[in-house]
Design a protein around this motif. Structure first.
Motif, PDB file in Angstrom:
ATOM      1  N   VAL A  55      -2.486   1.408   4.073  1.00 54.89           N
ATOM      2  CA  VAL A  55      -1.421   2.499   4.294  1.00 54.89           C
ATOM      3  C   VAL A  55      -1.263   3.755   3.540  1.00 54.89           C
ATOM      4  O   VAL A  55      -0.859   4.686   4.168  1.00 54.89           O
ATOM      5  N   ILE A  62       8.704   1.737   6.751  1.00 56.26           N
ATOM      6  CA  ILE A  62       7.865   0.968   7.506  1.00 56.26           C
ATOM      7  C   ILE A  62       8.378  -0.224   7.912  1.00 56.26           C
ATOM      8  O   ILE A  62       8.421  -1.119   6.879  1.00 56.26           O
ATOM      9  N   ASP A  75       7.890   6.346  -0.450  1.00 57.58           N
ATOM     10  CA  ASP A  75       6.932   7.012   0.713  1.00 57.58           C
ATOM     11  C   ASP A  75       6.700   5.975   1.767  1.00 57.58           C
ATOM     12  O   ASP A  75       6.107   6.071   2.628  1.00 57.58           O
ATOM     13  N   THR A  76       6.889   4.623   1.362  1.00 52.84           N
ATOM     14  CA  THR A  76       6.206   3.548   2.706  1.00 52.84           C
ATOM     15  C   THR A  76       7.510   2.593   2.869  1.00 52.84           C
ATOM     16  O   THR A  76       7.371   1.642   3.684  1.00 52.84           O
ATOM     17  N   ASN A  77       8.883   2.847   2.223  1.00 54.03           N
ATOM     18  CA  ASN A  77       9.975   1.847   2.541  1.00 54.03           C
ATOM     19  C   ASN A  77      10.666   1.975   3.772  1.00 54.03           C
ATOM     20  O   ASN A  77      11.501   1.176   4.186  1.00 54.03           O
ATOM     21  N   LEU A  91       5.867  -2.434  -0.797  1.00 53.11           N
ATOM     22  CA  LEU A  91       6.127  -1.294   0.161  1.00 53.11           C
ATOM     23  C   LEU A  91       7.747  -0.989   0.293  1.00 53.11           C
ATOM     24  O   LEU A  91       7.725   0.256   0.422  1.00 53.11           O
ATOM     25  N   GLU A 133      10.066  11.246   8.795  1.00 56.01           N
ATOM     26  CA  GLU A 133       9.767   9.867   9.004  1.00 56.01           C
ATOM     27  C   GLU A 133      11.078   9.304   9.630  1.00 56.01           C
ATOM     28  O   GLU A 133      10.763   8.375  10.655  1.00 56.01           O
ATOM     29  N   THR A 193      -0.385   6.340   7.485  1.00 55.77           N
ATOM     30  CA  THR A 193       0.640   5.483   7.517  1.00 55.77           C
ATOM     31  C   THR A 193       0.764   4.714   8.902  1.00 55.77           C
ATOM     32  O   THR A 193       0.924   5.362   9.813  1.00 55.77           O
ATOM     33  N   ASN A 245       8.581   1.583  -2.578  1.00 58.99           N
ATOM     34  CA  ASN A 245       8.258   2.914  -2.810  1.00 58.99           C
ATOM     35  C   ASN A 245       8.832   3.751  -1.687  1.00 58.99           C
ATOM     36  O   ASN A 245       8.844   3.754  -0.653  1.00 58.99           O
TER      37      ASN A 245
END
Length: 276
Positions: free
Chosen positions: A56, A91, A87-89, A82, A205, A60, A85
């Motif tokens: 990831v 996904i 930066d990743t929540n 995930l 995003e 991403t 965070n």
């Protein structure tokens, strides 16, 4: 013995350029999923949560499908990591598990899972869930890039968890300062407590827009609403949504809707039901 689901046919997805990460410690399951999800785009593999997090961070993915029971880092821990965070929540994560009791599913939902399917599963159900999750994400991206109409204040779209809280703050700040022509990305960052780089990444995003484009589009959508009122001067509308000049407003409005403010007002007037 590994239980491999049966698949009647591969899906021909309308979302064919996705990046999907499959996380499972069973090589046969990974191979099966990769084969049956290849119609969505590029499918990469990881054997556990730790390896998945490295994937990831490198690239991403658009969506993650993960087993729950795995060594090193299990699926629930991966999900929690995930979703906590910023930066990743965003996904979407689908969990696959032999544990299919209500309590097991609730554990997944509580940690922010976007989907949960018990093993063995029907692959067509998984494919449909993937398509729906991606469609929902794409709809969010388009929500502030067109001229869809809302009454009253511009509202935030339906999101989950940290995303929802962040976008609520951003939209509230724009609504509160809609008439201020000096509201820019720098001021918005100060108000919501984010760096410019972080805000730009998150808006890209979620909506496929830069923060400045997002601010402009919220202003213009409000202008669309005000133009339905025939007794309000167009120059007054321009200033009320934060444009410092009518020519600038007219140019931005035509770029946004394809027609001038005057033409938009006439079009909406013609569409309105006539009193008899």
């Amino acid at each position: 013995m590994t239980q491999i689901p049966h698949s009647e046919a591969k899906i021909n997805s309308k979302n064919s350029s996705l990046r999907i990460l499959v996380v499972d410690d069973d090589a046969e399951i990974r191979s099966f999923l990769k084969d049956n999800l290849s119609g969505f785009g590029k499918v990469t593999e990881a054997t556990n949560g730790e390896e998945a997090m490295r994937c990831v961070m490198e690239k991403t993915p658009d969506l993650i499908i993960s087993d729950v029971v795995m060594p090193c880092m299990d699926g629930l821990t991966l999900l929690k990591t995930l979703k906590s965070n910023v930066d990743t929540n965003h996904i979407p994560v689908i969990l696959l598990s032999l544990k299919n009791d209500v309590s097991d599913r609730m554990a997944g939902w509580d940690k922010g899972a976007d989907g949960y399917i018990g093993k063995p599963f029907i692959v067509e159900e998984l494919q449909a869930m993937v398509d729906n999750l991606i469609d929902n994400r794409l709809r969010l991206k388009g929500k502030f890039s067109g001229t869809q109409q809302q009454d009253g204040k511009i509202e935030a779209p339906e999101l989950k968890g940290n995303d929802r809280m962040l976008i609520d703050k951003i939209v509230n700040q724009i609504n509160d300062h809609l008439e201020d022509p000096n509201l820019n990305v720098g001021k918005l960052c100060q108000e919501v407590g984010l760096s410019r780089a972080h805000l730009n990444r998150k808006m890209k995003e979620l909506f496929g827009l830069t923060p400045s484009e997002f601010i402009r589009n919220v202003r213009l959508r409000k202008a669309c609403e005000l133009l339905r009122q025939s007794d309000v001067d167009i120059s007054q509308i321009a200033y009320s949504v934060g444009f410092s000049s009518q020519p600038h407003f007219s140019t931005a409005f035509k770029h946004f809707t394809g027609i001038s403010p005057t033409e938009y007002r006439q079009k909406k007037s013609d569409e309105a039901p006539q009193m008899t």
